[in-house]
Motif scaffolding. Structure first.
Motif, PDB file in Angstrom:
ATOM      1  N   GLY A  93       0.815  -1.215   0.000  1.00  0.00           N
ATOM      2  CA  GLY A  93       0.000   0.000   0.000  1.00  0.00           C
ATOM      3  C   GLY A  93       0.846   1.260   0.000  1.00  0.00           C
ATOM      4  O   GLY A  93       0.579   2.205  -0.757  1.00  0.00           O
ATOM      5  N   ILE A  94       1.896   1.282   0.816  1.00  0.00           N
ATOM      6  CA  ILE A  94       2.772   2.455   0.897  1.00  0.00           C
ATOM      7  C   ILE A  94       3.420   2.733  -0.459  1.00  0.00           C
ATOM      8  O   ILE A  94       3.502   3.890  -0.899  1.00  0.00           O
ATOM      9  CB  ILE A  94       3.869   2.243   1.965  1.00  0.00           C
ATOM     10  CG1 ILE A  94       3.243   2.275   3.362  1.00  0.00           C
ATOM     11  CG2 ILE A  94       4.960   3.308   1.853  1.00  0.00           C
ATOM     12  CD1 ILE A  94       4.203   1.866   4.468  1.00  0.00           C
ATOM     13  N   VAL A  95       3.853   1.669  -1.125  1.00  0.00           N
ATOM     14  CA  VAL A  95       4.531   1.843  -2.416  1.00  0.00           C
ATOM     15  C   VAL A  95       3.555   2.270  -3.502  1.00  0.00           C
ATOM     16  O   VAL A  95       3.778   3.263  -4.202  1.00  0.00           O
ATOM     17  CB  VAL A  95       5.271   0.554  -2.826  1.00  0.00           C
ATOM     18  CG1 VAL A  95       5.885   0.724  -4.221  1.00  0.00           C
ATOM     19  CG2 VAL A  95       6.359   0.216  -1.819  1.00  0.00           C
ATOM     20  N   VAL A  96       2.443   1.535  -3.654  1.00  0.00           N
ATOM     21  CA  VAL A  96       1.545   1.813  -4.784  1.00  0.00           C
ATOM     22  C   VAL A  96       0.802   3.130  -4.614  1.00  0.00           C
ATOM     23  O   VAL A  96       0.407   3.751  -5.607  1.00  0.00           O
ATOM     24  CB  VAL A  96       0.540   0.657  -5.019  1.00  0.00           C
ATOM     25  CG1 VAL A  96       1.275  -0.627  -5.354  1.00  0.00           C
ATOM     26  CG2 VAL A  96      -0.388   0.454  -3.835  1.00  0.00           C
ATOM     27  N   TYR A  97       0.620   3.595  -3.385  1.00  0.00           N
ATOM     28  CA  TYR A  97      -0.044   4.884  -3.203  1.00  0.00           C
ATOM     29  C   TYR A  97       0.835   6.037  -3.682  1.00  0.00           C
ATOM     30  O   TYR A  97       0.360   7.156  -3.858  1.00  0.00           O
ATOM     31  CB  TYR A  97      -0.462   5.094  -1.744  1.00  0.00           C
ATOM     32  CG  TYR A  97      -1.869   4.639  -1.468  1.00  0.00           C
ATOM     33  CD1 TYR A  97      -2.948   5.489  -1.692  1.00  0.00           C
ATOM     34  CD2 TYR A  97      -2.133   3.350  -1.026  1.00  0.00           C
ATOM     35  CE1 TYR A  97      -4.247   5.075  -1.471  1.00  0.00           C
ATOM     36  CE2 TYR A  97      -3.433   2.909  -0.794  1.00  0.00           C
ATOM     37  CZ  TYR A  97      -4.490   3.781  -1.017  1.00  0.00           C
ATOM     38  OH  TYR A  97      -5.774   3.357  -0.802  1.00  0.00           O
ATOM     39  N   GLY A  98       2.102   5.774  -3.920  1.00  0.00           N
ATOM     40  CA  GLY A  98       2.985   6.791  -4.482  1.00  0.00           C
ATOM     41  C   GLY A  98       2.957   6.828  -5.993  1.00  0.00           C
ATOM     42  O   GLY A  98       3.641   7.666  -6.602  1.00  0.00           O
ATOM     43  N   GLY A  99       2.185   5.917  -6.616  1.00  0.00           N
ATOM     44  CA  GLY A  99       2.067   5.913  -8.069  1.00  0.00           C
ATOM     45  C   GLY A  99       3.275   5.312  -8.758  1.00  0.00           C
ATOM     46  O   GLY A  99       4.188   4.770  -8.127  1.00  0.00           O
TER      47      GLY A  99
END
Length: 458
Positions: A195-201
């Motif tokens: 979640g932390i990674v993909v929320y950064g696009g």
């Protein structure tokens, strides 16, 4: 209910036998002939433009994605747990000769992966955030003028990723279990990290994968090389077995049940297809985010992916299996454990098991991150960027549930859903082959792009 599930499993096994192999290998042969087997003709140049420029300091704008960042995102999906556990299974059921056919399919399939990326770059667009977006859904709609096939691909891939990330999560949890980490803790940790990674696009994803992918690949390859070199006297005999039994049956020995040439071809072909995702249409989704001066230049990285995933990582796994001789001792149903046992045999339970455990966890984690990104892009294509955020939450929930093993029923549909993704993509690639050929010729006949163009026949 069980009868229905059994029917689904049997149909899936049939579909991913001869039918899908014919579609993928047949399509790859068509593309190889159309492009004049360029992947062999220009191989030295392609390697110099990819391996040779992996860590070059490319100048790019603040919001741009470099070609190498894009390829590491694609590799993060391609290089997964199956590179470690899939190869020994292929050898267990197809014999050492399966490795030869794995190589052949990979080399031929590289033409398909190249073509997917070329078409993806040609037909990509910019979304409302100013980011490049592309993939089969765009070239099916705009190049083939088939809105139906574009939406079919996007919808099926969006749905297929739900059980796919759950399956990957289950694999990661099993790996974490060897370190006495509970399913609940592992599931929450994986979902939070993803979640932390993909929320950064895409920018954050590529920033992570450009560091993670080289490290995890190098860790596994160097560790495997150490084990193989400690069994150096068996290296040449191992290659001898691969080439000999690609064309002749191998008899049963110890726990190994033997294999025919047909079995070697079937298992090697399937491993070759699965190991690099050529024909699945997922790679161009990541590659389309890159800043590049020509579609062909970026597409050469697709061939790089095949080399890394199949010709290097899968080959190292095969040599682990063959040089230690464990495939003759361990029953076929336990073949997936051979790499771990090979490491432990040479390095001891703690160090050897630790390397395999860490490699498996990193391979799976990187795969999940990029799969979630792929799924979001399908939702964005179909319903807009707001819906893509909803699918992101769906995938994160699937990751958590997969850690509990609660989605077994969906696993049975995984390969069938994947076939509904592959078929429209392969239709598009084959029917648009002349456009790929024109762009390939435009690149290699232009001295600004290819230094050897002056000597080429125009």
């Amino acid at each position: 209910m069980q009868t229905f599930v059994d029917g689904v499993v049997n149909f899936s096994n049939w579909l991913w036998g001869i039918p899908m192999i014919l579609i993928l290998v047949g399509g790859s042969l068509i593309m190889s002939f159309t492009l004049g087997f360029f992947q062999f003709k220009y191989f030295p140049f392609i390697m110099s433009e990819t391996f040779g420029k992996m860590f070059s300091k490319e100048k790019k704008g603040k919001d741009e994605i470099s070609p190498f960042q894009a390829v590491t995102a694609a590799l993060a999906s391609t290089v997964g747990a199956s590179n470690i556990v899939g190869v020994p299974i292929a050898i267990a059921f197809g014999g050492p000769g399966a490795v030869f056919w794995m190589w052949i399919v990979a080399l031929i399939g590289s033409a398909t992966k190249f073509s997917e990326i070329v078409l993806g770059i040609k037909y990509r667009e910019k979304n409302e955030l100013g980011e490049y977006v592309g993939g089969p859904m765009y070239y099916l709609k705009k190049g083939l003028n088939s809105n139906f096939l574009g939406k079919l691909f996007a919808f099926c891939l969006m749905i297929e990723i739900i059980p796919s990330v759950a399956t990957q999560s289950a694999s990661a949890v099993q790996t974490a279990g060897t370190l006495n980490i509970s399913n609940q803790v592992a599931g929450i940790a994986i979902a939070v990290l993803v979640g932390i990674v993909v929320y950064g696009g895409i920018k954050r994803i590529t920033q992570i994968t450009e560091k993670l992918v080289p490290f995890m690949a190098l860790l596994y390859v160097v560790g495997s090389l150490a084990v193989v070199l400690l069994n150096a006297k068996n290296i040449l005999p191992a290659f001898g077995l691969i080439f000999k039994h690609a064309f002749t049956p191998i008899a049963a020995k110890g726990g190994f049940l033997g294999a025919s040439v047909a079995h070697a071809m079937r298992w090697g072909t399937a491993r070759g297809v699965y190991s690099n995702e050529a024909g699945m249409g997922t790679a161009p989704i990541a590659h389309c985010s890159a800043t590049t001066d020509h579609p062909v230049r970026q597409a050469m990285w697709g061939i790089f992916e095949v080399v890394v995933s199949t010709l290097i990582i899968c080959t190292m796994t095969a040599l682990l299996v063959l040089t230690t001789g464990l495939y003759e001792v361990i029953p076929a149903e336990e073949a997936a454990s051979i790499p771990a046992r090979a490491f432990q045999q040479v390095m001891g339970d703690t160090l050897g098991g630790g390397i395999v455990t860490l490699s498996m966890f990193l391979f799976v984690l990187s795969t999940i991150i990029v799969l979630v990104f792929y799924g979001e892009k399908q939702a964005e294509y179909l319903f807009g960027s707001k819906t893509s955020k909803i699918m992101r939450l769906v995938y994160l929930v699937a990751i958590f549930l997969g850690a509990y093993g609660g989605l077994e029923f969906l696993y049975n549909f995984l390969d069938i859903l994947l076939a509904t993704v592959v078929i429209p993509n392969m239709i598009g690639v084959v029917l648009l082959r002349d456009e790929v050929k024109d762009l390939k010729n435009d690149f290699f006949n232009n001295p600004e792009y290819y230094p050897g163009a002056k000597e080429e026949v125009k």
